[in-house]
Design a protein around this motif. Structure first.
Motif, PDB file in Angstrom:
ATOM      1  N   ALA A   1      13.010  -5.012   0.492  1.00 49.41           N
ATOM      2  CA  ALA A   1      12.512  -6.329  -0.141  1.00 49.41           C
ATOM      3  C   ALA A   1      11.747  -7.030   0.458  1.00 49.41           C
ATOM      4  N   ARG A   2      12.610  -6.721   1.954  1.00 49.95           N
ATOM      5  CA  ARG A   2      11.685  -7.701   2.769  1.00 49.95           C
ATOM      6  C   ARG A   2      10.118  -7.579   3.774  1.00 49.95           C
ATOM      7  N   LEU A   3      10.502  -5.553   3.579  1.00 52.48           N
ATOM      8  CA  LEU A   3       8.327  -4.755   3.178  1.00 52.48           C
ATOM      9  C   LEU A   3       7.964  -5.204   2.307  1.00 52.48           C
ATOM     10  N   ARG A   4       8.875  -5.188   0.841  1.00 55.46           N
ATOM     11  CA  ARG A   4       7.740  -5.152  -0.325  1.00 55.46           C
ATOM     12  C   ARG A   4       7.141  -6.794  -0.297  1.00 55.46           C
ATOM     13  N   ARG A   5       8.193  -7.682   0.061  1.00 52.86           N
ATOM     14  CA  ARG A   5       7.339  -8.939  -0.342  1.00 52.86           C
ATOM     15  C   ARG A   5       6.338  -9.554   0.808  1.00 52.86           C
ATOM     16  N   ARG A   6       5.981  -8.346   2.137  1.00 52.85           N
ATOM     17  CA  ARG A   6       5.488  -8.622   3.180  1.00 52.85           C
ATOM     18  C   ARG A   6       3.536  -8.040   2.432  1.00 52.85           C
ATOM     19  N   LEU A   7       4.003  -6.407   1.625  1.00 54.24           N
ATOM     20  CA  LEU A   7       3.060  -6.287   1.093  1.00 54.24           C
ATOM     21  C   LEU A   7       2.204  -6.923   0.217  1.00 54.24           C
ATOM     22  N   LEU A   8       3.284  -7.615  -0.554  1.00 58.70           N
ATOM     23  CA  LEU A   8       2.570  -8.181  -1.946  1.00 58.70           C
ATOM     24  C   LEU A   8       1.863  -8.805  -1.696  1.00 58.70           C
ATOM     25  N   ASP A   9       2.561  -9.978  -0.584  1.00 59.00           N
ATOM     26  CA  ASP A   9       1.440 -11.289   0.010  1.00 59.00           C
ATOM     27  C   ASP A   9       0.426 -10.919   0.492  1.00 59.00           C
ATOM     28  N   LEU A  10       0.355  -9.601   1.202  1.00 55.45           N
ATOM     29  CA  LEU A  10      -1.094  -8.715   1.789  1.00 55.45           C
ATOM     30  C   LEU A  10      -2.233  -8.958   0.756  1.00 55.45           C
TER      31      LEU A  10
END
Length: 233
Positions: free
Chosen positions: A214-223
């Motif tokens: 979930a943390r990686l998903r949030r980071r990619l969505l933010d980018l």
């Protein structure tokens, strides 16, 4: 050791500059996901690396033993499945049969493409790629046209084939979860260049509720500039 090296890749269409000095590498056995907004040049870059766009600028090194899988299966309707798998291969008999067995379609070798479901046709496209014994696969939204359940099955199949054969792959996708499930690194293409690189670093096999996913998903969505829905992640 890198099997794909791209440096200063550029491409314009008329006055529109789609790629503006892209640099990337893919190591032996590595899966790299390429994400970006619509029109960011993901598929253009993959076509350049596949040798399908001679008008591009820059330099790239890609193994001769490579195979491309597109979103559309691109099977020839007038050839049976086994003959589609063996296209362009010298003495394709055993290699075609083995590749079809690997994707679970040994019993469909004599079928016509029109007799296949969408998922089966895309498995044939993967068998055609495997029969070339590639060092690297170039994948352009290979599961994008499939329904959700078939897409999950194809992602699982890709994981098994990658573990068995150890090929490298560059995976163009718009699906953040798919990138995290299948890749070792995710690259974000924006403004004609690689704007961000995110190492995934999760153990295989992966599931969306694994720790850190979930943390990686949030980071990619933010980018990617995609707002996270309230309560998500």
């Amino acid at each position: 050791m890198s099997v794909v090296v791209a440096a200063r890749i550029s491409r314009s269409f008329g006055a529109t500059r789609v790629l503006d000095g892209v640099d990337l590498t893919v190591a032996k056995g590595e899966v790299v996901a390429l994400l970006g907004g619509s029109g960011s040049g993901k598929s253009t870059l993959l076509r350049i690396l596949a040798g399908l766009d001679p008008e591009a600028g820059g330099e790239s090194t890609v193994p001769a033993r490579r195979a491309v899988v597109f979103q559309e299966h691109r099977l020839l309707p007038w050839k049976r499945v086994v003959d589609n798998v063996g296209l362009g291969i010298r003495d394709p008999g055993a290699r075609s049969a083995d590749a079809l067995a690997e994707v679970g379609l040994a019993d469909r070798a004599r079928a016509w493409p029109a007799e296949l479901s969408g998922g089966q046709a895309q498995r044939v496209a993967f068998a055609r790629a495997l029969a070339r014994e590639p060092e690297v696969l170039l994948l352009d939204e290979p599961f994008g046209a499939l329904d959700a359940l078939t897409r999950l099955r194809m992602q699982e199949l890709f994981g098994r084939l990658r573990a068995r054969h150890g090929f490298a792959a560059l995976l163009v996708t718009h699906d953040v979860d798919e990138a995290l499930l299948l890749s070792d690194r995710a690259l974000v293409l924006a403004g004609g260049r690689i704007a961000a690189e995110v190492p995934v670093g999760l153990p295989y096999p992966r599931v969306p509720d694994a720790p850190g996913f979930a943390r990686l998903r949030r980071r990619l969505l933010d980018l990617l500039g995609v707002p996270l829905a309230a309560g998500a992640g």
